[in-house]
Design a protein around this motif. Sequence first.
Motif, PDB file in Angstrom:
ATOM      1  N   THR A 284       0.844  -1.201   0.000  1.00  0.00           N
ATOM      2  CA  THR A 284       0.000   0.000   0.000  1.00  0.00           C
ATOM      3  C   THR A 284       0.877   1.248   0.000  1.00  0.00           C
ATOM      4  N   VAL A 285       0.296   2.336  -0.436  1.00  0.00           N
ATOM      5  CA  VAL A 285       1.005   3.614  -0.472  1.00  0.00           C
ATOM      6  C   VAL A 285       1.498   3.977   0.927  1.00  0.00           C
ATOM      7  N   GLU A 286       0.642   3.814   1.946  1.00  0.00           N
ATOM      8  CA  GLU A 286       1.036   4.158   3.314  1.00  0.00           C
ATOM      9  C   GLU A 286       2.201   3.303   3.798  1.00  0.00           C
TER      10      GLU A 286
ATOM     11  N   MET B 106       5.343   4.543   2.125  1.00  0.00           N
ATOM     12  CA  MET B 106       5.778   5.803   2.742  1.00  0.00           C
ATOM     13  C   MET B 106       6.498   5.526   4.057  1.00  0.00           C
ATOM     14  N   ASP B 107       5.949   4.635   4.866  1.00  0.00           N
ATOM     15  CA  ASP B 107       6.589   4.278   6.140  1.00  0.00           C
ATOM     16  C   ASP B 107       7.958   3.656   5.904  1.00  0.00           C
ATOM     17  N   ARG B 108       8.062   2.781   4.900  1.00  0.00           N
ATOM     18  CA  ARG B 108       9.351   2.153   4.583  1.00  0.00           C
ATOM     19  C   ARG B 108      10.386   3.216   4.226  1.00  0.00           C
ATOM     20  N   VAL B 109       9.980   4.179   3.399  1.00  0.00           N
ATOM     21  CA  VAL B 109      10.908   5.235   2.981  1.00  0.00           C
ATOM     22  C   VAL B 109      11.310   6.082   4.187  1.00  0.00           C
ATOM     23  N   ARG B 110      10.345   6.481   5.003  1.00  0.00           N
ATOM     24  CA  ARG B 110      10.660   7.299   6.189  1.00  0.00           C
ATOM     25  C   ARG B 110      11.641   6.590   7.110  1.00  0.00           C
ATOM     26  N   LYS B 111      11.443   5.295   7.343  1.00  0.00           N
ATOM     27  CA  LYS B 111      12.354   4.532   8.205  1.00  0.00           C
ATOM     28  C   LYS B 111      13.734   4.402   7.573  1.00  0.00           C
ATOM     29  N   ASP B 112      13.774   4.132   6.283  1.00  0.00           N
ATOM     30  CA  ASP B 112      15.042   3.941   5.587  1.00  0.00           C
ATOM     31  C   ASP B 112      15.896   5.205   5.618  1.00  0.00           C
ATOM     32  N   ILE B 113      15.299   6.346   5.379  1.00  0.00           N
ATOM     33  CA  ILE B 113      16.101   7.575   5.286  1.00  0.00           C
ATOM     34  C   ILE B 113      16.649   8.012   6.640  1.00  0.00           C
ATOM     35  N   GLN B 114      16.111   7.476   7.729  1.00  0.00           N
ATOM     36  CA  GLN B 114      16.644   7.802   9.058  1.00  0.00           C
ATOM     37  C   GLN B 114      18.084   7.324   9.226  1.00  0.00           C
ATOM     38  N   THR B 115      18.431   6.235   8.542  1.00  0.00           N
ATOM     39  CA  THR B 115      19.760   5.644   8.718  1.00  0.00           C
ATOM     40  C   THR B 115      20.553   5.534   7.415  1.00  0.00           C
TER      41      THR B 115
ATOM     42  N   GLY C 266      -4.628   4.063   0.726  1.00  0.00           N
ATOM     43  CA  GLY C 266      -5.506   2.914   0.568  1.00  0.00           C
ATOM     44  C   GLY C 266      -5.275   2.155  -0.719  1.00  0.00           C
ATOM     45  N   SER C 267      -4.556   2.755  -1.663  1.00  0.00           N
ATOM     46  CA  SER C 267      -4.253   2.088  -2.930  1.00  0.00           C
ATOM     47  C   SER C 267      -2.917   1.368  -2.827  1.00  0.00           C
ATOM     48  N   THR C 268      -2.732   0.392  -3.687  1.00  0.00           N
ATOM     49  CA  THR C 268      -1.421  -0.249  -3.771  1.00  0.00           C
ATOM     50  C   THR C 268      -0.572   0.536  -4.754  1.00  0.00           C
ATOM     51  N   LEU C 269       0.706   0.265  -4.745  1.00  0.00           N
ATOM     52  CA  LEU C 269       1.591   0.917  -5.711  1.00  0.00           C
ATOM     53  C   LEU C 269       1.186   0.540  -7.131  1.00  0.00           C
ATOM     54  N   ARG C 270       0.827  -0.718  -7.331  1.00  0.00           N
ATOM     55  CA  ARG C 270       0.402  -1.182  -8.658  1.00  0.00           C
ATOM     56  C   ARG C 270      -0.838  -0.417  -9.119  1.00  0.00           C
ATOM     57  N   GLU C 271      -1.836  -0.285  -8.248  1.00  0.00           N
ATOM     58  CA  GLU C 271      -3.061   0.445  -8.584  1.00  0.00           C
ATOM     59  C   GLU C 271      -2.775   1.918  -8.876  1.00  0.00           C
ATOM     60  N   SER C 272      -1.708   2.429  -8.288  1.00  0.00           N
ATOM     61  CA  SER C 272      -1.326   3.829  -8.476  1.00  0.00           C
ATOM     62  C   SER C 272      -0.502   4.055  -9.736  1.00  0.00           C
ATOM     63  N   GLY C 273      -0.192   2.973 -10.452  1.00  0.00           N
ATOM     64  CA  GLY C 273       0.549   3.104 -11.700  1.00  0.00           C
ATOM     65  C   GLY C 273       2.054   2.986 -11.552  1.00  0.00           C
TER      66      GLY C 273
ATOM     67  N   PHE D 211       8.467  12.559  -3.159  1.00  0.00           N
ATOM     68  CA  PHE D 211       7.977  12.432  -1.779  1.00  0.00           C
ATOM     69  C   PHE D 211       8.211  13.783  -1.120  1.00  0.00           C
ATOM     70  N   PHE D 212       7.158  14.388  -0.575  1.00  0.00           N
ATOM     71  CA  PHE D 212       7.224  15.772  -0.125  1.00  0.00           C
ATOM     72  C   PHE D 212       6.146  16.048   0.903  1.00  0.00           C
ATOM     73  N   LYS D 213       6.156  17.258   1.431  1.00  0.00           N
ATOM     74  CA  LYS D 213       5.112  17.714   2.346  1.00  0.00           C
ATOM     75  C   LYS D 213       4.030  18.379   1.498  1.00  0.00           C
ATOM     76  N   ARG D 214       2.803  17.885   1.593  1.00  0.00           N
ATOM     77  CA  ARG D 214       1.721  18.336   0.718  1.00  0.00           C
ATOM     78  C   ARG D 214       1.461  19.835   0.847  1.00  0.00           C
ATOM     79  N   GLU D 215       1.490  20.371   2.037  1.00  0.00           N
ATOM     80  CA  GLU D 215       1.239  21.798   2.239  1.00  0.00           C
ATOM     81  C   GLU D 215       2.256  22.637   1.462  1.00  0.00           C
ATOM     82  N   GLU D 216       3.520  22.232   1.491  1.00  0.00           N
ATOM     83  CA  GLU D 216       4.561  22.959   0.758  1.00  0.00           C
ATOM     84  C   GLU D 216       4.344  22.846  -0.751  1.00  0.00           C
ATOM     85  N   TYR D 217       3.902  21.679  -1.197  1.00  0.00           N
ATOM     86  CA  TYR D 217       3.615  21.486  -2.620  1.00  0.00           C
ATOM     87  C   TYR D 217       2.481  22.410  -3.065  1.00  0.00           C
ATOM     88  N   ASP D 218       1.399  22.445  -2.296  1.00  0.00           N
ATOM     89  CA  ASP D 218       0.259  23.299  -2.637  1.00  0.00           C
ATOM     90  C   ASP D 218       0.677  24.763  -2.707  1.00  0.00           C
ATOM     91  N   ASN D 219       1.522  25.202  -1.770  1.00  0.00           N
ATOM     92  CA  ASN D 219       2.029  26.578  -1.794  1.00  0.00           C
ATOM     93  C   ASN D 219       2.871  26.831  -3.045  1.00  0.00           C
TER      94      ASN D 219
END
Length: 130
Positions: free
Chosen positions: A38-40, A43-52, A97-104, A113-121
């Motif tokens: 899933t997308v979530e 995202m968690d995998r990436v967040r954990k990986d970049i810590q180290t 809620g979507s899988t990576l495959r469903e997301s294309g 991968f970014f902060k949505r608020e900053e992207y919208d700005n």
Amino acid sequence: MATDERRDGLTVTVRLIRSFEHKNLKNVVFHKVDPDTTVETFMDRVRKDIQTRPGLPPPFRKHAYDAMKLEFKAHGNKTNNPVINTGDDDKLMLKPGSTLRESGVENETEISFFKREEYDNFVENPVTRW
């Protein structure tokens, strides 16, 4: 699904965007990514990986990333914007809620991968500085 994809998973490049305005970004590559993740979970995998992850500056490790968007697929067209493609949000944003495959997401896809608020700005005021 191809046999190689099932066995080996996908290779996905994640473009960590810390600042749209200052074009502050780093690419990190992930191998053996399950396309049915899933997308979530990804995202968690990436967040954990970049810590180290070696060589990644602390500001990238601590940034509040909360959104992903398809940037580029293998053999596809790239955007003219050097930071992020600001068009087609409805189609290119990865939806919770979507899988990576469903997301294309396919092998050799690049995802921002970014902060949505900053992207919208940035979309409202697409100014970049050096």
